[in-house]
Design a protein around this motif. Structure first.
Motif, short mmCIF file in Angstrom:
data_model
loop_
_atom_site.label_atom_id
_atom_site.label_comp_id
_atom_site.label_asym_id
_atom_site.label_seq_id
_atom_site.Cartn_x
_atom_site.Cartn_y
_atom_site.Cartn_z
N ALA A 115 0.84 -1.20 0.00
CA ALA A 115 0.00 0.00 0.00
C ALA A 115 0.87 1.25 0.00
O ALA A 115 1.99 1.24 0.53
CB ALA A 115 -0.90 0.00 1.22
N ASP A 116 0.38 2.31 -0.60
CA ASP A 116 1.15 3.56 -0.65
C ASP A 116 1.46 4.07 0.75
O ASP A 116 2.52 4.68 0.97
CB ASP A 116 0.37 4.63 -1.43
N ASP A 117 0.56 3.83 1.69
CA ASP A 117 0.79 4.29 3.06
C ASP A 117 1.48 3.23 3.92
O ASP A 117 1.65 3.41 5.12
CB ASP A 117 -0.52 4.71 3.72
N GLY A 118 1.91 2.13 3.30
CA GLY A 118 2.63 1.09 4.03
C GLY A 118 1.78 0.29 4.99
O GLY A 118 2.30 -0.35 5.91
N SER A 119 0.48 0.27 4.81
CA SER A 119 -0.42 -0.40 5.75
C SER A 119 -0.54 -1.90 5.50
O SER A 119 -1.11 -2.63 6.31
CB SER A 119 -1.81 0.23 5.71
N TRP A 120 -0.01 -2.40 4.39
CA TRP A 120 0.01 -3.83 4.09
C TRP A 120 1.02 -4.10 2.98
O TRP A 120 1.43 -3.18 2.26
CB TRP A 120 -1.38 -4.35 3.68
N PHE A 121 1.41 -5.35 2.84
CA PHE A 121 2.28 -5.74 1.73
C PHE A 121 2.05 -7.21 1.39
O PHE A 121 1.49 -7.97 2.19
CB PHE A 121 3.76 -5.50 2.05
N THR A 122 2.44 -7.58 0.19
CA THR A 122 2.32 -8.97 -0.24
C THR A 122 3.68 -9.50 -0.68
O THR A 122 4.57 -8.75 -1.08
CB THR A 122 1.33 -9.11 -1.42
N VAL A 123 3.83 -10.82 -0.59
CA VAL A 123 5.02 -11.50 -1.08
C VAL A 123 4.56 -12.73 -1.87
O VAL A 123 3.49 -13.28 -1.62
CB VAL A 123 5.96 -11.95 0.06
N ALA A 124 5.38 -13.13 -2.83
CA ALA A 124 5.13 -14.35 -3.59
C ALA A 124 6.18 -15.37 -3.15
O ALA A 124 7.38 -15.14 -3.29
CB ALA A 124 5.22 -14.09 -5.08
N VAL A 125 5.73 -16.49 -2.60
CA VAL A 125 6.63 -17.49 -2.03
C VAL A 125 6.67 -18.72 -2.93
O VAL A 125 5.62 -19.31 -3.20
CB VAL A 125 6.17 -17.89 -0.61
N ILE A 126 7.85 -19.08 -3.37
CA ILE A 126 7.97 -20.25 -4.24
C ILE A 126 7.68 -21.52 -3.43
O ILE A 126 7.84 -21.54 -2.20
CB ILE A 126 9.37 -20.35 -4.89
N PRO A 127 7.25 -22.61 -4.10
CA PRO A 127 6.88 -23.83 -3.38
C PRO A 127 7.97 -24.38 -2.47
O PRO A 127 7.67 -24.86 -1.37
CB PRO A 127 6.55 -24.81 -4.53
N HIS A 128 9.23 -24.32 -2.88
CA HIS A 128 10.31 -24.86 -2.05
C HIS A 128 10.40 -24.11 -0.73
O HIS A 128 10.46 -24.73 0.34
CB HIS A 128 11.65 -24.76 -2.79
N THR A 129 10.41 -22.78 -0.78
CA THR A 129 10.49 -21.99 0.44
C THR A 129 9.26 -22.21 1.31
O THR A 129 9.37 -22.33 2.54
CB THR A 129 10.62 -20.49 0.10
#
Length: 217
Positions: free
Chosen positions: A161-175
């Motif tokens: 989010a522009d205000d830093g209120s949330w974020f997402t990550v993409a996690v590969i199957p191995h991790t």
């Protein structure tokens, strides 16, 4: 200093006020313990702890009240059953993740986890009671494609989010499979450490000299 590449997982078996007994499980026990010595640093879910005693497939470490209150080590009923483990970076070792200090900035909450064809898309936000702390210590350092450590795992911010209120990550199957991310459910808490480089840049910019004081010769 750590890299955010997890070497194994463990369980916290005992908590004697300020002492934790961390048992290493699966095949990683032999690898981690073979090079572990008293006084070494180990990241436990991203929290840097000092090894004080080594026992069969486990080690003991002391945790300060501050660390217990500001990390999931003191909130086990709201976190994954397992903890991620990584021993400290050695001179000459490969750096496959990013520089992780083991000093967590705050606690995040998994709000969503979606399995896609090639990855797990996970969204994190502040717990409802920690929004102010999140904004002060985490939100300001979130940038797309920037580095982030979640429970000690080196990951890349996919979106935020522009205000830093949330974020997402993409996690590969191995991790996902080899860390405690696969044990998280929506509502579970995680330790988060923002990129140390962003903190240094922020500090330098905040204290830079006014342009009028620069000697232009």
């Amino acid at each position: 200093m750590f890299t955010g590449l997890i070497q194994g997982i463990g369980t916290i078996q005992s908590q004697e006020r300020d002492r934790l007994r961390i048992r290493i499980i699966h095949d990683s026990a032999a690898m981690i313990l073979s090079d572990l010595a008293i006084g070494d640093s180990v990241a436990v879910d991203g929290v840097c702890l000092t090894v004080e005693e080594i026992v069969s497939n486990a080690f003991w470490a002391t945790v300060s009240p501050e660390t217990l209150s500001r990390s999931t080590l003191g909130k086990r009923t709201m976190a994954a059953a397992y903890v991620n483990l990584e021993t400290s970076l050695r001179v000459g070792s490969k750096i496959g993740g990013h520089f992780v200090t083991g000093h967590v900035d705050g606690i995040g909450c998994l709000s969503q986890s979606i399995a896609t064809e090639k990855a797990w898309e996970m969204k994190f936000a502040p717990p409802s009671t920690m929004e102010e702390q999140w904004q002060a210590h985490l939100g300001r350092y979130l940038v797309p494609k920037g580095s982030i450590a979640i429970n000690g795992i080196s990951l890349t911010v996919a979106n935020c989010a522009d205000d830093g209120s949330w974020f997402t990550v993409a996690v590969i199957p191995h991790t996902y499979a080899e860390t405690n991310l696969c044990h998280l459910q929506p509502g579970y808490l995680v330790n988060i450490e923002s990129d140390v480089l962003g903190k240094y840049v922020d500090k330098l910019i905040a204290h830079r000299l006014p342009s009028s004081t620069i000697d232009r010769g």
